[in-house]
Scaffold this motif. Structure first.
Motif, PDB file in Angstrom:
ATOM      1  N   SER A  84      29.626 -18.187  -2.279  1.00  0.00           N
ATOM      2  CA  SER A  84      30.174 -19.466  -3.012  1.00  0.00           C
ATOM      3  C   SER A  84      30.129 -18.989  -4.539  1.00  0.00           C
ATOM      4  O   SER A  84      28.922 -18.477  -4.963  1.00  0.00           O
ATOM      5  CB  SER A  84      29.754 -20.673  -2.527  1.00  0.00           C
ATOM      6  OG  SER A  84      28.767 -20.951  -2.860  1.00  0.00           O
ATOM      7  N   GLY A 104      33.055 -15.313  -0.170  1.00  0.00           N
ATOM      8  CA  GLY A 104      33.654 -15.956   0.823  1.00  0.00           C
ATOM      9  C   GLY A 104      32.673 -16.070   1.978  1.00  0.00           C
ATOM     10  O   GLY A 104      31.447 -15.335   1.889  1.00  0.00           O
ATOM     11  N   SER A 116      36.409 -19.424   3.926  1.00  0.00           N
ATOM     12  CA  SER A 116      36.486 -20.087   2.535  1.00  0.00           C
ATOM     13  C   SER A 116      36.325 -18.921   1.764  1.00  0.00           C
ATOM     14  O   SER A 116      35.596 -17.970   1.890  1.00  0.00           O
ATOM     15  CB  SER A 116      35.210 -20.877   2.381  1.00  0.00           C
ATOM     16  OG  SER A 116      35.264 -21.990   3.372  1.00  0.00           O
ATOM     17  N   TYR A 117      37.236 -18.915   0.560  1.00  0.00           N
ATOM     18  CA  TYR A 117      37.257 -17.659  -0.139  1.00  0.00           C
ATOM     19  C   TYR A 117      37.252 -18.213  -1.660  1.00  0.00           C
ATOM     20  O   TYR A 117      38.184 -19.207  -1.695  1.00  0.00           O
ATOM     21  CB  TYR A 117      38.068 -16.674  -0.060  1.00  0.00           C
ATOM     22  CG  TYR A 117      39.636 -16.876  -0.333  1.00  0.00           C
ATOM     23  CD1 TYR A 117      40.018 -16.443  -1.544  1.00  0.00           C
ATOM     24  CD2 TYR A 117      40.457 -17.635   0.757  1.00  0.00           C
ATOM     25  CE1 TYR A 117      41.500 -16.878  -1.697  1.00  0.00           C
ATOM     26  CE2 TYR A 117      41.643 -18.005   0.423  1.00  0.00           C
ATOM     27  CZ  TYR A 117      42.292 -17.498  -0.750  1.00  0.00           C
ATOM     28  OH  TYR A 117      43.605 -17.911  -1.182  1.00  0.00           O
ATOM     29  N   GLU A 118      37.050 -17.640  -2.662  1.00  0.00           N
ATOM     30  CA  GLU A 118      37.069 -17.843  -3.954  1.00  0.00           C
ATOM     31  C   GLU A 118      37.122 -16.671  -4.968  1.00  0.00           C
ATOM     32  O   GLU A 118      36.605 -15.766  -4.747  1.00  0.00           O
ATOM     33  CB  GLU A 118      35.757 -18.625  -4.800  1.00  0.00           C
ATOM     34  CG  GLU A 118      35.447 -19.844  -3.987  1.00  0.00           C
ATOM     35  CD  GLU A 118      34.066 -20.608  -4.496  1.00  0.00           C
ATOM     36  OE1 GLU A 118      33.790 -20.532  -5.683  1.00  0.00           O
ATOM     37  OE2 GLU A 118      33.280 -21.328  -3.653  1.00  0.00           O
ATOM     38  N   HIS A 120      36.796 -15.356  -8.717  1.00  0.00           N
ATOM     39  CA  HIS A 120      36.340 -15.817 -10.196  1.00  0.00           C
ATOM     40  C   HIS A 120      36.691 -14.639 -11.207  1.00  0.00           C
ATOM     41  O   HIS A 120      36.688 -13.533 -10.963  1.00  0.00           O
ATOM     42  CB  HIS A 120      34.793 -16.000  -9.801  1.00  0.00           C
ATOM     43  CG  HIS A 120      34.439 -16.872  -9.339  1.00  0.00           C
ATOM     44  ND1 HIS A 120      33.921 -18.046  -9.940  1.00  0.00           N
ATOM     45  CD2 HIS A 120      34.448 -17.175  -7.928  1.00  0.00           C
ATOM     46  CE1 HIS A 120      33.612 -19.094  -8.874  1.00  0.00           C
ATOM     47  NE2 HIS A 120      33.929 -18.691  -7.632  1.00  0.00           N
ATOM     48  N   ARG A 127      36.346 -20.172 -11.855  1.00  0.00           N
ATOM     49  CA  ARG A 127      37.032 -19.920 -10.734  1.00  0.00           C
ATOM     50  C   ARG A 127      38.640 -19.864 -10.893  1.00  0.00           C
ATOM     51  O   ARG A 127      38.980 -21.000 -11.528  1.00  0.00           O
ATOM     52  CB  ARG A 127      36.588 -20.831  -9.767  1.00  0.00           C
ATOM     53  CG  ARG A 127      36.983 -20.464  -8.226  1.00  0.00           C
ATOM     54  CD  ARG A 127      36.506 -21.691  -7.287  1.00  0.00           C
ATOM     55  NE  ARG A 127      37.542 -22.772  -7.354  1.00  0.00           N
ATOM     56  CZ  ARG A 127      37.656 -23.548  -6.073  1.00  0.00           C
ATOM     57  NH1 ARG A 127      36.525 -23.272  -4.944  1.00  0.00           N
ATOM     58  NH2 ARG A 127      38.462 -24.632  -6.079  1.00  0.00           N
ATOM     59  N   GLY A 130      40.651 -20.893  -5.209  1.00  0.00           N
ATOM     60  CA  GLY A 130      39.763 -20.983  -3.929  1.00  0.00           C
ATOM     61  C   GLY A 130      40.695 -21.922  -2.709  1.00  0.00           C
ATOM     62  O   GLY A 130      41.316 -22.668  -3.091  1.00  0.00           O
TER      63      GLY A 130
END
Length: 431
Positions: A84, A104, A116-118, A120, A127, A130
């Motif tokens: 994260s 993620g 869950s993924y982000e 950046h 970020r 997301g």
């Protein structure tokens, strides 16, 4: 013979010594990378007490790499494994020259998973994207393709096409005992589904605009006939079985009509059929071969191949027929033309001093760019976002699928574990 096959759209799938897989995923082998690809780090998605059957992070990284626009860092260069944004040290990722970072995690959620993924921006230390998505076990690859689509669009501004599919034909055996099959698979070659099998050739699959049906040519009745098949149910109907050529079906943008090449009145000519009523309208009338129609995306024009100038070239006419004008003038062979999604380019097979290659032509300037560096290339099919082209080619003595970025900077081949794969057709966007 090569000229006739390209003009009439009836490639007999190399009737001698043809072999192909009957099932199994196609695999991608990168043959040329893009030196200007964007460096991106995709960290393996952490399993929080779960062990999903698919590696989400790897699928995302592979999708981005195969687009030709990104260069994912090698696993050994991933200097940490954050799951994260709270655990990211941007300085670490600057040192390995990653422009972007994807992290993620995968958790249990009911009978499935929560992913869950982000995304950046390393230089901007922020970020960019997301999201949390849910998935069942059998949807994991689809969800990974979805994530790759979102990342691709966020960075490039172009809609991703990783959730699309590709239709293709295989042939298994040796003449005269060859079996043919029509398959549909994810754009990366995974999850193939057999749509049709036959002991006679299958040619020219074409996706309907809604992605629900395929039109194709089958010789199962002893002569070429055009069929339309519903993918969800397998139900199919035979639209044509005239004497002579029945080939090269192409859907209109509204899905109500099919353009095709028929020789029922003598010469191969371009016709349009209203699919509901089966009524036919003849669009060309000449002593030359006219085949391989393709509709412009606004539905106003049809591109087609004709040898009316003495050699195969591309022509454009009104969708109602008439006002035909020659579009290609570079070289003495240009065939199998397709409009790009923005109608600014056409893609085609051209003959150069090296052989047959895939090229694109700028419709405003007329400039032709050779995209492939092999020389047995034909049957190009364009991704719905216009960024990639898949085509039939050869690797040694075997027929394989190749793909190249629309700028020609990156390419890869998609061989089967064994045998021949031909006749690619790229789906429209499916959601």
């Amino acid at each position: 013979m090569k000229r006739l096959m390209a003009l009439a759209g009836f490639m007999m799938l190399m009737m001698t010594s043809l072999m192909a897989q009957a099932a199994g995923d196609l695999t991608i082998e990168i043959t040329r990378g893009n030196d200007n690809a964007i460096p991106i780090a995709v960290v393996p998605f952490r399993g929080e007490g779960v062990s999903p059957s698919e590696d989400i992070g790897k699928i995302v990284a592979d999708d981005l790499e195969h687009s030709g626009q990104f260069a994912p860092l090698a696993p050994q260069d991933l200097i940490s494994r954050p799951a994260s944004g709270d655990n990211i040290n941007y300085g670490d990722w600057r040192r390995v020259r990653a422009n972007y970072l994807v992290v993620g995690r995968v958790e249990s959620s009911g009978n499935g998973y929560k992913i869950s993924y982000e995304l950046h921006d390393v230089a901007g230390q922020r970020r960019e994207l997301g999201e949390v998505v849910t998935s069942s076990e059998d949807q994991l690859r689809s969800r990974a393709h979805y994530i790759a689509d979102q990342i691709f669009e966020e960075i490039t501004g172009i809609r991703g096409a990783f959730q699309t599919r590709v239709a293709y034909v295989t042939a298994n055996g040796v003449d005269p005992n060859i079996s043919y099959a029509l398959y549909v698979a994810d754009q990366d070659g995974h999850r193939p589904q057999q749509i049709l099998s036959s002991d006679q050739p299958i040619l020219s699959p074409a996706w309907s605009p809604d992605g629900q049906k395929l039109a194709y040519v089958s010789f199962e009745s002893g002569r070429p006939s055009i069929y339309v098949q519903q993918l969800s149910s397998g139900r199919r109907v035979q639209l044509t079985s005239f004497k002579g050529i029945n080939g090269a079906p192409a859907w209109s943008p509204d899905g109500r009509k099919l353009a095709m090449s028929l020789s029922k009145d003598g010469n191969p000519e371009i016709y349009v059929m209203d699919v509901a009523s089966r009524s036919l309208t003849r669009l060309t009338n000449s002593s030359s071969i006219n085949t391989e129609p393709d509709w412009s995306h606004d539905g106003r024009s049809i591109l087609f191949t004709s040898d009316r100038s003495g050699q195969p070239q591309l022509y454009q006419m009104d969708a109602s027929g008439g006002n035909a004008k020659r579009m290609t003038f570079t070289g003495n062979y240009n065939a199998g033309g397709l409009y790009g999604p923005d109608n600014k380019f056409i893609f085609m097979t051209t003959r150069t001093d090296r052989g047959f290659q895939v090229a694109k032509q700028d419709l405003s300037s007329g400039r032709v760019t050779i995209l492939t560096n092999t020389y047995h290339d034909e049957a190009p099919a364009v991704a719905p976002n216009g960024t990639m082209v898949v085509y039939a080619t050869q690797q040694g003595a075997r027929g394989v699928l190749g793909a190249v970025s629309a700028d020609g900077r990156a390419s890869f081949v998609i061989p089967s574990p064994r045998g021949e794969v031909r006749e690619p057709s790229w789906s429209p966007f499916l959601n």
